[in-house]
Design an enzyme around this catalytic site. Structure first.
Site, PDB file in Angstrom:
ATOM      1  N   THR A  17     -69.416  83.639  -1.558  1.00  0.00           N
ATOM      2  CA  THR A  17     -68.773  83.067  -0.385  1.00  0.00           C
ATOM      3  C   THR A  17     -69.534  83.554   0.842  1.00  0.00           C
ATOM      4  O   THR A  17     -70.589  84.176   0.718  1.00  0.00           O
ATOM      5  CB  THR A  17     -67.255  83.393  -0.390  1.00  0.00           C
ATOM      6  OG1 THR A  17     -66.647  82.696   0.691  1.00  0.00           O
ATOM      7  CG2 THR A  17     -66.958  84.872  -0.285  1.00  0.00           C
TER       8      THR A  17
ATOM      9  N   LYS B 161     -73.967  81.879   0.402  1.00  0.00           N
ATOM     10  CA  LYS B 161     -74.129  80.655  -0.398  1.00  0.00           C
ATOM     11  C   LYS B 161     -75.555  80.111  -0.373  1.00  0.00           C
ATOM     12  O   LYS B 161     -76.013  79.535  -1.347  1.00  0.00           O
ATOM     13  CB  LYS B 161     -73.148  79.577   0.078  1.00  0.00           C
ATOM     14  CG  LYS B 161     -71.701  79.863  -0.292  1.00  0.00           C
ATOM     15  CD  LYS B 161     -70.796  78.693   0.071  1.00  0.00           C
ATOM     16  CE  LYS B 161     -69.351  79.018  -0.255  1.00  0.00           C
ATOM     17  NZ  LYS B 161     -68.436  77.903   0.032  1.00  0.00           N
TER      18      LYS B 161
ATOM     19  N   ASN C 259     -72.224  78.199  -4.850  1.00  0.00           N
ATOM     20  CA  ASN C 259     -71.017  79.044  -4.799  1.00  0.00           C
ATOM     21  C   ASN C 259     -70.641  79.610  -6.157  1.00  0.00           C
ATOM     22  O   ASN C 259     -69.756  80.452  -6.251  1.00  0.00           O
ATOM     23  CB  ASN C 259     -69.823  78.294  -4.171  1.00  0.00           C
ATOM     24  CG  ASN C 259     -69.210  77.288  -5.127  1.00  0.00           C
ATOM     25  OD1 ASN C 259     -69.826  76.863  -6.104  1.00  0.00           O
ATOM     26  ND2 ASN C 259     -67.977  76.901  -4.862  1.00  0.00           N
TER      27      ASN C 259
ATOM     28  N   GLY D 223     -66.301  66.677  10.378  1.00  0.00           N
ATOM     29  CA  GLY D 223     -66.999  67.938  10.129  1.00  0.00           C
ATOM     30  C   GLY D 223     -68.305  67.703   9.406  1.00  0.00           C
ATOM     31  O   GLY D 223     -68.484  66.660   8.744  1.00  0.00           O
TER      32      GLY D 223
ATOM     33  N   GLY E 243     -70.107  70.798   8.138  1.00  0.00           N
ATOM     34  CA  GLY E 243     -70.488  72.121   7.649  1.00  0.00           C
ATOM     35  C   GLY E 243     -70.581  72.154   6.132  1.00  0.00           C
ATOM     36  O   GLY E 243     -70.831  71.128   5.488  1.00  0.00           O
ATOM     37  N   GLY E 244     -70.358  73.344   5.559  1.00  0.00           N
ATOM     38  CA  GLY E 244     -70.518  73.531   4.121  1.00  0.00           C
ATOM     39  C   GLY E 244     -69.594  72.656   3.298  1.00  0.00           C
ATOM     40  O   GLY E 244     -70.031  72.009   2.331  1.00  0.00           O
ATOM     41  N   ALA E 245     -68.315  72.610   3.669  1.00  0.00           N
ATOM     42  CA  ALA E 245     -67.364  71.807   2.887  1.00  0.00           C
ATOM     43  C   ALA E 245     -67.705  70.325   2.988  1.00  0.00           C
ATOM     44  O   ALA E 245     -67.707  69.602   1.982  1.00  0.00           O
ATOM     45  CB  ALA E 245     -65.935  72.067   3.374  1.00  0.00           C
TER      46      ALA E 245
END
Ligand code: NDP
Length: 292
Positions: free
Chosen positions: A70, A74, A95, A135, A137-139
């Protein structure tokens, strides 16, 4: 009859992160090991960025079966792996690592967890769908790459910071079969009427006691849309409540978190994950947390 010797050594997995003290994954994985009668342990470990190389060497030395990564590891972990799955390479983020013999193999279960929740909880097939993601970002990267690889038709990336939104849109257009557009997020976003899936992939909604919901024109949400949130706690965010009030189907981020853990569990152990047990364990942890 000879008595079988009791095995003292457990198989080890866990998570490296910083901060990591409040990471709830261990509770979910340990509940799953117990439910399946597996002599495995999930250990939550504080690893600073400067120590990641040593931690990865330690992982090999101590015969861990795998590890979760996390914040902030990552991306940085990739250089310590022997192989990385194609989707995780595209996202530039790993991850979950599993060990095969002496080889460490990295993957990303965040987007896959979302996809499994979408298919199994919401019963939505992503094929041919038009998607809006809030968004970049990572997600958002993990989810949009998996949607693109699963034959969604079009993705609109809506993001506050231009460069980040443009970078994700470029990646989707150049490295996956999907057509993607970028929309700067500088005023209430009007959701196009032909949208099938609307996904909040920002941290907006983490604070249930305030008016914490993404800045969109909620009157543009229609009954035919599926509206999804990545926030697992609280699962029933203001964003989802507003979407429900418009008649849309909704999907919370708790399912995504459970399924990404379940995929990791199955990668490591080769055993089907006890989804209900994992879901209950996580929901219990979140219910017990003091509200902010
Ligand atoms: P990142 O920091 O990588 O990205 C955050 C994104 O949210 C960026 O695009 C950022 O925009 C945007 N954003 C943040 N605050 C605001 C704001 N106030 N207004 C508008 N945009 C904003 O975070 P992650 O993608 O890793 O995580 C996002 C959320 O997803 C977290 O809450 C995390 O808990 C959740 N998550 C849930 C998972 C699950 O299994 N349910 C798995 C992984 C993550 P900008 O580029 O402008 O900064």
């Amino acid at each position: 009859m000879t008595k079988k010797p009791k095995v003292a050594r457990a198989e080890l997995v866990g998570v490296f992160g910083d901060p990591v003290d409040e990471n709830p994954t261990g509770v979910m994985q340990e509940a799953a090991f117990a439910a399946k009668g597996l002599h495995w342990r999930y250990i939550t470990l504080l690893v600073r960025s400067k120590d990641l190389a040593a931690a990865m060497a330690g992982l090999r030395a101590m015969s861990f079966k795998g590890i979760n990564l996390t914040i902030p590891h990552k991306n940085a972990v990739i250089r310590y792996l022997d192989e990385v799955a194609p989707d995780a390479t595209l996202m530039g983020a790993v991850n979950t690592v599993r060990r095969e013999g002496h080889r460490l193999i990295g993957g990303n279960t965040d987007g896959k967890g979302f996809m499994r929740s979408l298919r199994e909880d919401a019963e939505v097939d992503p094929t041919g769908k038009r998607v809006v993601v809030l968004g970049a970002g990572g997600a958002a990267s993990a989810i949009t790459v998996e949607l693109a690889l699963a034959d969604a038709t079009h993705i609109t990336v809506v993001n506050r910071t231009l460069t980040r939104g443009q970078t994700l849109t470029k990646l989707l257009n150049e490295k996956t079969p999907i057509k993607a557009d970028f929309v700067p997020w500088d005023s209430p976003y009007a959701v196009p009427a032909d949208t099938d899936l609307l996904i909040n992939a920002t941290p907006i909604g983490l604070h249930p006691d305030v008016d914490d919901a993404p800045d969109i024109d909620y009157d543009t949400i229609r009954a035919g849309m599926t509206v999804c949130d990545v926030i697992p706690n609280p699962p029933h965010t203001l964003f989802l409540r507003r979407a429900e009030a418009r008649g849309a189907q909704t999907l919370d981020g708790l399912g995504m978190l459970v399924y990404q853990g379940a995929i990791g569990f199955e990668m490591w152990t080769g055993v089907d994950a006890p989804i209900e047990v994992m879901h209950r364990a996580l929901a219990k942890v979140f219910a017990e947390e003091p509200s902010e």
